[in-house]
Design a protein around this motif. Sequence first.
Motif, PDB file in Angstrom:
ATOM      1  N   HIS A 176     -25.875 -17.518   4.035  1.00 29.07           N
ATOM      2  CA  HIS A 176     -25.474 -18.022   2.687  1.00 29.07           C
ATOM      3  C   HIS A 176     -26.041 -17.724   1.424  1.00 29.07           C
ATOM      4  O   HIS A 176     -25.676 -17.447   0.664  1.00 29.07           O
ATOM      5  CB  HIS A 176     -25.260 -19.562   2.988  1.00 29.07           C
ATOM      6  CG  HIS A 176     -24.335 -20.186   1.849  1.00 29.07           C
ATOM      7  ND1 HIS A 176     -24.947 -20.531   0.670  1.00 29.07           N
ATOM      8  CD2 HIS A 176     -23.260 -20.742   1.865  1.00 29.07           C
ATOM      9  CE1 HIS A 176     -23.891 -21.258   0.071  1.00 29.07           C
ATOM     10  NE2 HIS A 176     -22.834 -21.534   0.750  1.00 29.07           N
ATOM     11  N   GLN A 177     -27.494 -17.934   1.568  1.00 26.38           N
ATOM     12  CA  GLN A 177     -28.161 -17.472   0.591  1.00 26.38           C
ATOM     13  C   GLN A 177     -28.050 -15.843   0.359  1.00 26.38           C
ATOM     14  O   GLN A 177     -27.790 -15.543  -1.016  1.00 26.38           O
ATOM     15  CB  GLN A 177     -29.586 -17.890   0.723  1.00 26.38           C
ATOM     16  CG  GLN A 177     -30.091 -19.225   0.941  1.00 26.38           C
ATOM     17  CD  GLN A 177     -30.177 -20.160  -0.136  1.00 26.38           C
ATOM     18  OE1 GLN A 177     -29.299 -20.857  -0.437  1.00 26.38           O
ATOM     19  NE2 GLN A 177     -31.057 -19.761  -1.020  1.00 26.38           N
ATOM     20  N   GLN A 178     -28.040 -15.081   1.222  1.00 28.14           N
ATOM     21  CA  GLN A 178     -27.764 -13.660   1.083  1.00 28.14           C
ATOM     22  C   GLN A 178     -26.549 -13.394   0.275  1.00 28.14           C
ATOM     23  O   GLN A 178     -26.109 -12.542  -0.373  1.00 28.14           O
ATOM     24  CB  GLN A 178     -28.084 -13.144   2.400  1.00 28.14           C
ATOM     25  CG  GLN A 178     -27.944 -11.445   2.177  1.00 28.14           C
ATOM     26  CD  GLN A 178     -28.162 -10.795   3.715  1.00 28.14           C
ATOM     27  OE1 GLN A 178     -27.833 -11.317   4.649  1.00 28.14           O
ATOM     28  NE2 GLN A 178     -28.097  -9.494   3.561  1.00 28.14           N
ATOM     29  N   THR A 179     -25.477 -13.964   0.942  1.00 32.48           N
ATOM     30  CA  THR A 179     -23.925 -13.892   0.514  1.00 32.48           C
ATOM     31  C   THR A 179     -23.637 -14.168  -0.973  1.00 32.48           C
ATOM     32  O   THR A 179     -23.107 -13.689  -1.870  1.00 32.48           O
ATOM     33  CB  THR A 179     -23.152 -14.423   1.384  1.00 32.48           C
ATOM     34  OG1 THR A 179     -23.256 -14.033   2.487  1.00 32.48           O
ATOM     35  CG2 THR A 179     -21.676 -14.079   0.774  1.00 32.48           C
ATOM     36  N   GLY A 232     -25.282 -19.798  -6.000  1.00 26.06           N
ATOM     37  CA  GLY A 232     -24.648 -20.533  -5.233  1.00 26.06           C
ATOM     38  C   GLY A 232     -25.273 -21.206  -3.782  1.00 26.06           C
ATOM     39  O   GLY A 232     -24.679 -21.579  -2.923  1.00 26.06           O
ATOM     40  N   ALA A 233     -26.559 -21.399  -4.248  1.00 28.20           N
ATOM     41  CA  ALA A 233     -27.552 -21.789  -2.902  1.00 28.20           C
ATOM     42  C   ALA A 233     -27.358 -23.223  -2.674  1.00 28.20           C
ATOM     43  O   ALA A 233     -26.869 -24.009  -3.529  1.00 28.20           O
ATOM     44  CB  ALA A 233     -28.911 -21.774  -3.638  1.00 28.20           C
ATOM     45  N   VAL A 234     -27.203 -23.419  -1.483  1.00 24.19           N
ATOM     46  CA  VAL A 234     -27.177 -24.680  -0.796  1.00 24.19           C
ATOM     47  C   VAL A 234     -28.406 -25.052  -0.048  1.00 24.19           C
ATOM     48  O   VAL A 234     -28.875 -23.850   0.605  1.00 24.19           O
ATOM     49  CB  VAL A 234     -26.005 -24.890   0.258  1.00 24.19           C
ATOM     50  CG1 VAL A 234     -24.510 -24.907  -1.033  1.00 24.19           C
ATOM     51  CG2 VAL A 234     -25.737 -24.060   1.197  1.00 24.19           C
ATOM     52  N   VAL A 238     -13.528 -13.985  -5.351  1.00 24.32           N
ATOM     53  CA  VAL A 238     -14.620 -13.160  -5.073  1.00 24.32           C
ATOM     54  C   VAL A 238     -15.279 -13.906  -3.993  1.00 24.32           C
ATOM     55  O   VAL A 238     -15.878 -13.260  -3.081  1.00 24.32           O
ATOM     56  CB  VAL A 238     -15.641 -13.216  -6.424  1.00 24.32           C
ATOM     57  CG1 VAL A 238     -17.013 -12.636  -6.208  1.00 24.32           C
ATOM     58  CG2 VAL A 238     -14.938 -12.334  -7.636  1.00 24.32           C
ATOM     59  N   ALA A 239     -15.760 -15.119  -3.968  1.00 25.55           N
ATOM     60  CA  ALA A 239     -16.373 -15.655  -2.611  1.00 25.55           C
ATOM     61  C   ALA A 239     -15.569 -15.541  -1.451  1.00 25.55           C
ATOM     62  O   ALA A 239     -16.329 -14.788  -0.469  1.00 25.55           O
ATOM     63  CB  ALA A 239     -16.391 -17.312  -2.860  1.00 25.55           C
ATOM     64  N   GLN A 240     -14.061 -15.610  -1.414  1.00 30.80           N
ATOM     65  CA  GLN A 240     -13.493 -15.378  -0.400  1.00 30.80           C
ATOM     66  C   GLN A 240     -13.487 -13.975   0.163  1.00 30.80           C
ATOM     67  O   GLN A 240     -13.633 -13.488   1.146  1.00 30.80           O
ATOM     68  CB  GLN A 240     -12.030 -15.706  -0.483  1.00 30.80           C
ATOM     69  CG  GLN A 240     -11.378 -16.396   0.489  1.00 30.80           C
ATOM     70  CD  GLN A 240      -9.995 -16.973   0.314  1.00 30.80           C
ATOM     71  OE1 GLN A 240      -9.841 -17.488  -0.619  1.00 30.80           O
ATOM     72  NE2 GLN A 240      -9.018 -16.945   1.263  1.00 30.80           N
TER      73      GLN A 240
END
Length: 175
Positions: free
Chosen positions: A27-30, A35-37, A100-102
Amino acid sequence: MALSLEDVLLIMLHARPTTAFDLHARHQQTFGHQGAVGLGRVLAAVNRLRRTGHLVEDRAAAASTRTANRTLLTLTEAGRRRQRTRLVTVEPAATPDEIVAQGLLALEAAEPADFDEFTHRALALLRLRQGERAAVPPSAIEAARVSFDQEVLRALVVWLHQLPAQRTALQRHPA
C-alpha cells in the motif's frame, strides 16, 4: 464511492497469498506517503475482511522462516467476486484521484480482461464528462474552472491510454 481500504487490500491480494505486513508495505509503495495508512488500520481492515468471509488466514504455513509469526492471507470466492467488482466498476461520481488510484491497482493486480474492462469504463466516463463540460456556457470564473477540469480530464485520458503499455512492461520486468 471511493475505494475503501478493504477494497484496496482485496485487490492487492489478488495475485498471491500474502501477510498483512506485506499488504501494508505494498500500500505504501503504491500510494506513497500522501496516501499512507498505518499498520493498525491495515490489521483492522484485514480483521473486518476475515469476519465478513472475504479472506481467510492460513496459520499452518508461515510466510517464511524469517516471519514465522505472520500468517498468510488468501481471498475466498466471495472476496474474489468483491475484488473484481470493485476493480472494474468506475463510479459515475469518481474523482480523477480515485480513477488514478483504481488504475494503479489495476496495473498490477487485475486479470487482463478486468484490466481492459476498467480502462474501457474509465475512458468512457471521462469522455462523457468532457462532453458535458464543453456543453455548459460558463461565466468568466466558471470558464477558468472548466478549462482546468478539461485539462485534468485530458491528462487522465492520456494516462489511461498509456496504462496497457506500462502493464506490459511491468509483466516483463517485475519489481
